[in-house]
Scaffold this active site. Structure first.
Site, PDB file in Angstrom:
ATOM      1  N   LYS A   1       0.713 -14.895 -14.268  1.00 23.44           N
ATOM      2  CA  LYS A   1       0.132 -13.561 -14.302  1.00 23.44           C
ATOM      3  C   LYS A   1      -0.555 -13.303 -12.970  1.00 23.44           C
ATOM      4  O   LYS A   1      -0.729 -14.226 -12.169  1.00 23.44           O
ATOM      5  CB  LYS A   1      -0.863 -13.410 -15.453  1.00 23.44           C
ATOM      6  CG  LYS A   1      -1.955 -14.479 -15.483  1.00 23.44           C
ATOM      7  CD  LYS A   1      -2.847 -14.329 -16.710  1.00 23.44           C
ATOM      8  CE  LYS A   1      -2.139 -14.796 -17.964  1.00 23.44           C
ATOM      9  NZ  LYS A   1      -1.966 -13.763 -18.953  1.00 23.44           N
ATOM     10  N   ARG A   2      -0.928 -12.066 -12.746  1.00 27.45           N
ATOM     11  CA  ARG A   2      -1.667 -11.716 -11.533  1.00 27.45           C
ATOM     12  C   ARG A   2      -2.888 -12.630 -11.392  1.00 27.45           C
ATOM     13  O   ARG A   2      -3.550 -12.935 -12.374  1.00 27.45           O
ATOM     14  CB  ARG A   2      -2.090 -10.246 -11.641  1.00 27.45           C
ATOM     15  CG  ARG A   2      -2.853  -9.697 -10.478  1.00 27.45           C
ATOM     16  CD  ARG A   2      -2.957  -8.175 -10.621  1.00 27.45           C
ATOM     17  NE  ARG A   2      -3.473  -7.784 -11.930  1.00 27.45           N
ATOM     18  CZ  ARG A   2      -4.761  -7.593 -12.198  1.00 27.45           C
ATOM     19  NH1 ARG A   2      -5.674  -7.787 -11.260  1.00 27.45           N
ATOM     20  NH2 ARG A   2      -5.155  -7.201 -13.404  1.00 27.45           N
TER      21      ARG A   2
ATOM     22  N   LYS B   1      -9.033 -13.965 -15.263  1.00 25.40           N
ATOM     23  CA  LYS B   1      -7.905 -14.564 -15.981  1.00 25.40           C
ATOM     24  C   LYS B   1      -8.004 -16.091 -16.007  1.00 25.40           C
ATOM     25  O   LYS B   1      -7.289 -16.760 -16.723  1.00 25.40           O
ATOM     26  CB  LYS B   1      -6.578 -14.114 -15.362  1.00 25.40           C
ATOM     27  CG  LYS B   1      -6.340 -12.603 -15.524  1.00 25.40           C
ATOM     28  CD  LYS B   1      -5.063 -12.163 -14.838  1.00 25.40           C
ATOM     29  CE  LYS B   1      -4.868 -10.660 -14.904  1.00 25.40           C
ATOM     30  NZ  LYS B   1      -4.531 -10.162 -16.250  1.00 25.40           N
TER      31      LYS B   1
ATOM     32  N   THR C   1       0.448  -8.346 -21.788  1.00 25.94           N
ATOM     33  CA  THR C   1       1.786  -8.249 -22.384  1.00 25.94           C
ATOM     34  C   THR C   1       2.563  -9.548 -22.219  1.00 25.94           C
ATOM     35  O   THR C   1       3.490  -9.808 -22.978  1.00 25.94           O
ATOM     36  CB  THR C   1       2.597  -7.093 -21.768  1.00 25.94           C
ATOM     37  OG1 THR C   1       2.582  -7.217 -20.332  1.00 25.94           O
ATOM     38  CG2 THR C   1       2.007  -5.741 -22.154  1.00 25.94           C
TER      39      THR C   1
ATOM     40  N   LYS D   1       5.407 -11.586 -24.717  1.00 26.66           N
ATOM     41  CA  LYS D   1       6.732 -12.066 -24.317  1.00 26.66           C
ATOM     42  C   LYS D   1       6.886 -13.551 -24.620  1.00 26.66           C
ATOM     43  O   LYS D   1       7.947 -13.993 -25.091  1.00 26.66           O
ATOM     44  CB  LYS D   1       6.948 -11.790 -22.825  1.00 26.66           C
ATOM     45  CG  LYS D   1       6.990 -10.322 -22.475  1.00 26.66           C
ATOM     46  CD  LYS D   1       6.793 -10.081 -20.987  1.00 26.66           C
ATOM     47  CE  LYS D   1       6.494  -8.620 -20.708  1.00 26.66           C
ATOM     48  NZ  LYS D   1       6.012  -8.393 -19.340  1.00 26.66           N
TER      49      LYS D   1
ATOM     50  N   HIS E   1      -7.033   1.044 -19.031  1.00 26.21           N
ATOM     51  CA  HIS E   1      -6.515  -0.326 -18.978  1.00 26.21           C
ATOM     52  C   HIS E   1      -7.563  -1.362 -18.591  1.00 26.21           C
ATOM     53  O   HIS E   1      -7.203  -2.522 -18.362  1.00 26.21           O
ATOM     54  CB  HIS E   1      -5.338  -0.416 -18.006  1.00 26.21           C
ATOM     55  CG  HIS E   1      -4.053   0.127 -18.536  1.00 26.21           C
ATOM     56  ND1 HIS E   1      -3.225  -0.585 -19.384  1.00 26.21           N
ATOM     57  CD2 HIS E   1      -3.464   1.329 -18.369  1.00 26.21           C
ATOM     58  CE1 HIS E   1      -2.171   0.146 -19.699  1.00 26.21           C
ATOM     59  NE2 HIS E   1      -2.291   1.314 -19.091  1.00 26.21           N
TER      60      HIS E   1
END
Length: 811
Positions: free
Chosen positions: A542-543, A548, A650, A654, A354
């Site tokens: 998100k985290r 990110k 993911t 969504k 991952h």
């Protein structure tokens, strides 16, 4: 599996009387929720064992340190085909099902995408008729409940099980013993030399099971989480009868058992935290391995065909120790020789990678494993010795051998052990898998090309569309003439024929508008925040991690603020930016970014000139149930990680499924989204992964020097915004870096201009409402590829080699 509203209402009242001695009028809302849950559990046609014991097929054992399940009441009702009857039953009893559902806590068994993926896959495997069991650890308080104090994240306990226990069943008869520490001793077993661990610390692993229902399937699967308990002690009457006042001390095993189950991902900045993480991981794999072996022997007999009937999928590197643990059982308890045991293990275990980030590839100090798991250490030594002998012959390069070795320079590398031992290694998006084979595991790929695969991640499209966005579900059903997409997600493609239908596009706009109004009401009710439903809902949830790039989003918002202050633009499209993110408790830089976002919120909200133009909202304690509120209302989906750093994602899928347009880099699954929808229906910016790889002589100061607007926002956060807090540490990290790492490691400065430009392009596109709606419809139509049903079918066909029993249709 149908049930009328009248029957459900009767079952609810029965459970209130039987379990709580209450009526509808006297019961609490929590008791009513539990009665509804018990009514649904009674509808599952479950015998003593789940699907795996009904059919003589190979079973999948899916190991993940986290399963982020989300709430189960509405999900189970939907899968069982009785969501509408349950709503009617509640109404008959004078209740509102939505209010009842709010009593259910989010199970705190996961953190982010990894755990959510595992949960989606378990539901999809059940729907596809794949015999599977999910395995994880029971966490009393899970990750944490996020609080915000003076703009800073504080971690609070999250005692989710007090109410959520209704879905779980303790299976004490399947408990087993897990051993830590001690020393290795030789013994004789069945006339042969064997090894045992003595003077060790033992804890009991007690399984707690949740039944997992699938859509359109009568058989179920299960999620089994392990709870650590103290072994029973011999009763001594002396301590109650002796005169001496000497209170008993807690044994070491009592402390160990309690610690294992407290929290997910304990702080590993210090040695005790590292030791606890390793203890949790071994606890999971030891209990799971014993369980799988015991079940195999009960059903199939000899272990010589263990690999024929079992496939073990490890979700990231956390469960990697299943490999030496199986070897321990086969060698020490079952009497196999090394070659036979190794052959069976290597044919049984597969690995999903991952991450390509070096710091996220788990490595354990050799000394920790030696101390905590002495027998596992000797097995790892032997695996590594044999592997090194092979590598020196196959590669004959010290660097390549060093990169591929399992034990090297006092470190035990989990990913390398997986690549060596597992019969299949897969990435989770086309780009990610390409990076694995060309960069991270290039040498291993040359040696074993056939074992490397790609399985792009997927999501539970039934939950993330039909269940949480009923208006859109109804529109899809009306336009396509059926709800076939629920069990054949590729049927969403039928929507493309309406991309130029003005009436259909207007209906889609109406769905989005009503969802935005709903979300605005939710925010007002849940946290007292008012938002403008006529503004663009631009979302990054998100985290919190630096790669990110939530920080780049925040800096750009400050740049937008400056632009509006300097040159007010009457044609500016009003924007509401939403953030939702938890930072790991020990991740100081991430927590500082959360604090900066809150300073930015205060800065903008304090300026009356921004009213109706620009606002920022932080969704505190972001979790699955909050995601279910925000995603149907979202219009722009921020997927802006540095290219080459995000394995897949993911959340992007969504949002796409709910009609939001992606604004992002060509990273992870964004690449496949772009290929599916076409470049006209996604907003792309920034360096590509190959360009990032070539940027070896990067100087952020050169970008800042040629960009006065960027220089200005960095000066502003250094000097302090409305609240006077200085973020000079963040500004410096983007310009000069520090001793530990280079400046602007994730290339925010390099991508800032491109990011600002794509935002301007997106705003311009938003003005063309019909064009925007057309793009939205195309995104929904192409989202079927990202269904978890497709993902698990890929796994079943290409990796697990297990049968799929597709549902014939709706219940």
């Amino acid at each position: 599996m149908t049930c009328t509203p009248e029957q459900l209402a009767e079952k609810i009242q029965l459970h209130l009387r039987k379990n709580f001695a209450r009526t509808v009028e006297t019961a609490t809302r929590e008791q009513i929720f539990k009665a509804c849950a018990l009514a649904l559990l009674g509808l599952n046609e479950v015998v003593s064992e789940p699907a795996a014991f009904q059919r003589n097929v190979r079973e999948v054992h899916y190991l993940s340190l986290e399963f982020l399940l989300g709430r189960s009441l509405m999900k189970n009702a939907f899968n069982l085909g009785c969501l509408e009857p349950l709503k009617e039953a509640a109404a008959m009893l004078g209740l509102n099902l939505s209010d009842i559902a709010e009593e259910e806590p989010d199970p705190s068994l996961g953190n982010g995408g990894l755990g959510r993926l595992a949960a989606c896959y378990l539901e999809a495997m059940t729907t596809q008729g794949i015999c599977a069991t999910g395995y994880s650890v029971f966490y009393e308080y899970g990750m944490f409940k996020q609080g915000i104090l003076d703009g800073m994240q504080v971690e609070l306990p999250d005692p989710w099980f007090q109410t959520g226990e209704v879905w779980w069943s303790k299976r004490a008869d399947d408990r087993c013993v897990v051993s830590f520490e001690g020393r290795i001793a030789e013994t004789e077993r069945d006339g042969r030399l064997a090894f045992v661990t003595v003077d060790d610390t033992k804890v009991l692993a007690v399984p707690i099971d949740m039944t997992i229902s699938g859509y359109g399937q009568r058989e179920t699967n299960r999620l089994r989480v392990w709870k650590a308990e103290n072994p029973p002690k011999e009763f001594s009457i002396r301590k109650y009868t002796e005169d001496a006042d000497t209170p008993p001390e807690a044994s070491e095993s009592e402390s160990v058992a309690e610690d294992i189950n407290m929290v997910l991902y304990p702080n590993d900045k210090h040695q005790s935290g590292k030791l606890l993480r390793l203890r949790q991981q071994y606890f999971l794999v030891s209990a799971t391995a014993q369980d799988i072996v015991r079940r195999h022997k009960r059903k199939h007999g000899p272990l010589s065909e263990f690999h024929v009937w079992n496939v073990i999928q490890i979700n990231d590197t956390h469960p990697t120790l299943i490999i030496p643990e199986l070897m321990r059982i086969f060698l020490d308890e079952e009497g196999m020789d090394w070659e036979e045991a190794w052959r069976i293990v290597c044919m049984s275990v597969a690995y999903t990678n991952h991450t390509v980030m070096a710091e996220a590839l788990e490595c354990w100090q050799q000394s920790l494993i030696e101390k905590l798991l002495p027998r596992i250490w000797t097995i790892l030594e032997e695996i590594n010795k044999r592997y090194l002998n092979f590598l020196w012959q196959a590669l004959n390069s010290e660097k390549e051998v060093g990169d591929a070795a399992i034990i090297w320079n006092g470190q035990v590398r989990m990913a390398n052990l997986c690549v060596h031992a597992c019969f299949a290694v897969n990435g989770v998006s086309a780009l990610h898998s390409d990076i694995l084979t060309k960069d991270l595991f290039a040498s291993e790929h040359r040696l074993w090309e056939a074992k490397f695969r790609n399985v792009t991640n997927g999501i539970d499209h039934r939950r993330w569309l039909a269940q949480i966005n009923p208006r859109l579900h109804n529109l899809v059903r009306d336009l396509t003439g059926s709800d076939r997409y629920l069990y054949q997600p590729e049927a969403l493609e039928d929507l493309t024929k309406y991309q130029n239908d003005a009436s259909a596009l207007e209906k889609l706009a109406e769905v989005k508008r009503k969802n935005k109004l709903d979300f605005a009401r939710y925010l007002e009710k849940s946290c007292g925040v008012s938002v403008d439903p006529d503004s663009v809902f631009d979302v990054q949830v998100k985290r919190l991690h630096e790669y990110k790039r939530q920080l780049m989003n925040a800096l750009h918002i400050l740049h937008l603020y400056n632009t509006l202050k300097d040159t007010p633009d009457p044609s500016f499209v009003p924007h509401t930016f939403f953030f939702g993110a938890k930072a790991a408790p020990s991740y100081t830089a991430a927590k500082r970014i959360i604090e900066l976002i809150h300073s930015l919120i205060g800065h903008i909200n304090a300026d009356p000139a921004m009213k109706g133009l620009l606002s920022v909202v932080f969704l505190q304690n972001y979790r699955v149930s909050v995601a279910e509120q925000v995603m149907p209302a979202s219009e722009l989906s921020e997927q802006i990680s540095t290219a080459g750093k995000e394995a897949s994602g993911t959340g992007n899928m969504k949002f796409m499924l709910n009609g939001a347009l992606t604004l992002g880099t060509l990273d992870g699954a964004n690449v496949e989204i772009a290929d599916l929808v076409g470049r006209d229906n996604i907003f792309l910016f920034g360096l590509k992964s190959d360009e990032v790889a070539r940027l070896t002589d990067y100087s952020p100061l050169s970008y800042i020097a040629h960009n006065p607007a960027l220089r200005r926002v960095l000066d502003q956060i250094t000097d302090g915004l409305h609240d006077g807090k200085s973020y000079a540490d963040i500004a410096n990290s983007l310009q000069v870096g520090g001793a530990a790492e280079p400046a602007d490691r994730y290339l925010l400065m390099a991508d800032f201009d491109s990011y600002a430009a794509i935002h301007r392009e997106a705003c311009e596109a938003y003005r063309d409402r019909q064009g925007w709606n057309r793009r939205s419809l195309i995104n929904i139509a192409k989202a079927g590829f990202f269904a978890a049903d497709r993902s698990v079918t890929d796994y079943a066909r290409d990796i697990w080699h297990v049968p799929v029993y597709r549902p014939r249709g709706t219940l």
